[in-house]
Design a protein around this motif. Sequence first.
Motif, PDB file in Angstrom:
ATOM      1  N   ASN A 172      56.454  19.403 -11.792  1.00 12.27           N
ATOM      2  CA  ASN A 172      57.120  20.679 -12.035  1.00 12.27           C
ATOM      3  C   ASN A 172      58.584  20.527 -11.611  1.00 12.27           C
ATOM      4  OD1 ASN A 172      58.140  23.262 -12.024  1.00 12.27           O
ATOM      5  ND2 ASN A 172      56.427  24.178 -10.911  1.00 12.27           N
ATOM      6  N   ASP A 220      49.074  21.058  -4.318  1.00 16.27           N
ATOM      7  CA  ASP A 220      50.075  20.654  -5.312  1.00 16.27           C
ATOM      8  C   ASP A 220      50.532  19.204  -5.154  1.00 16.27           C
ATOM      9  OD1 ASP A 220      50.063  23.156  -6.488  1.00 16.27           O
ATOM     10  OD2 ASP A 220      51.819  23.875  -5.397  1.00 16.27           O
ATOM     11  N   TYR A 235      59.945  22.890  -8.966  1.00 20.04           N
ATOM     12  CA  TYR A 235      59.008  23.146  -7.876  1.00 20.04           C
ATOM     13  C   TYR A 235      59.751  23.683  -6.655  1.00 20.04           C
ATOM     14  CZ  TYR A 235      55.016  22.794  -4.804  1.00 20.04           C
ATOM     15  OH  TYR A 235      53.999  23.101  -3.942  1.00 20.04           O
TER      16      TYR A 235
END
Length: 420
Positions: free
Chosen positions: A255, A274, A258
């Motif tokens: 991501n 994550d 993030y």
Amino acid sequence: MHNDRIIAFVMAGGQGARLQPLTTGRSKPSVPFGARYRIVDFVLSNLVNSQISTIYLLVQYKSQALIEHVRKAWTISPLLQSQFVTVVPPQMMTGEHWFQGTADAITQNINLIEEHRPNLVAVFGADHIYRMDIRQMVDFHQQRKADVTIAALPVPLRDAQGFGVIAADSDGRIQAFEEKPDHPTPMPTDPTQAFASMGNYIFNAEVLVKALKEAQEAGETDFGQHVLPRLLQTHRLFAYDFATNEVPGILPYENRMYWRDLGTIDAYFEAHQDVLGHEPAFDMFNPDWPIFSSSYQGPVARILGGEIRNSLLAAATMIHEGAKITNSIIRREAVIEEDVVLEDCVIMDYARVCRGARLRKVIVDRHNIIAAGDQIGFDPLQDRQRFHVSEGGVTVIPMGRVNYFARDNRGTGGRGGYSE
């Protein structure tokens, strides 16, 4: 080549009340994260990777663990006077009180700005997990001839009601601040999203010093509530879109935007999930933009047997035969005995999980011994009688008191001679 002189203040005094019991004996920035880090390591790494290395860490609540971590992990260069991470507790130069707010914390240390005479001052928080090239934000600040630049995270409109929202024009110039609005102003380039303030600022030094002195005279103590709204009336304030920041080494499956505020136990637990998996949303391994932490001198992990899936093991961890570990993070010098089953767990440093124990969705803080055959994370009502259980069903076992020093006791919940 950048010729600007930048000093950074990292706001690391957070009490972290919503992270209890992990913050019972430590401040929020010093809470361990992942297999070897503390939360503060992420902002410090972003600054150092961005060639900003004159860093003052402003501490306040339960700061000893953070002070010790910085002392052992963040000595940059004793030979270069402008490269350091220095811990600064409240100096009480403006009165007999602790830091009363973000602006007051800098005001109490305004002498450091005057001593270094920088062009720019970075004021960043210490409570978040993310990667960011801060030099790109500095470039944006200078290109716009801004007086203040605020890092802004695009968030869906439905989520923006929980943030401090920034209303900006197409060039990024800020038009208004909205605190947790019912109807957030959309981004000019995307009507489905709004700019949420990340609490990270770049100031022109002269503007900051003048604004802080005016705030002090007016009894104002906070950037978000007082200083920035007043500056908006007279100065050029811009929002820097975090989505445009490009950090080297980010992999396609990550991501790119993030950013996690570890404000609650559930957010803290989810951020650990994550970093797991074959393609994690936030890959902790990035040689081009490393996350720095302590130079731990202990041995490597020792796996005597068992079944391990999708997990991270820190140095000096010992895994015994018959253990089953899934979706979990085991920090250094922890011992997992025979026939233990761990599922979705975070086992912190110097903890021991004894033979036959079963843990599911559990955070075990440092210096704990989980009794043989114990079962935690299966009966919420029973768990609440003994431990803290979050709204999301995460059971947290607070820091233990066991403290063995003999080498033979490594992993029994104490220190084994290598630890910090």
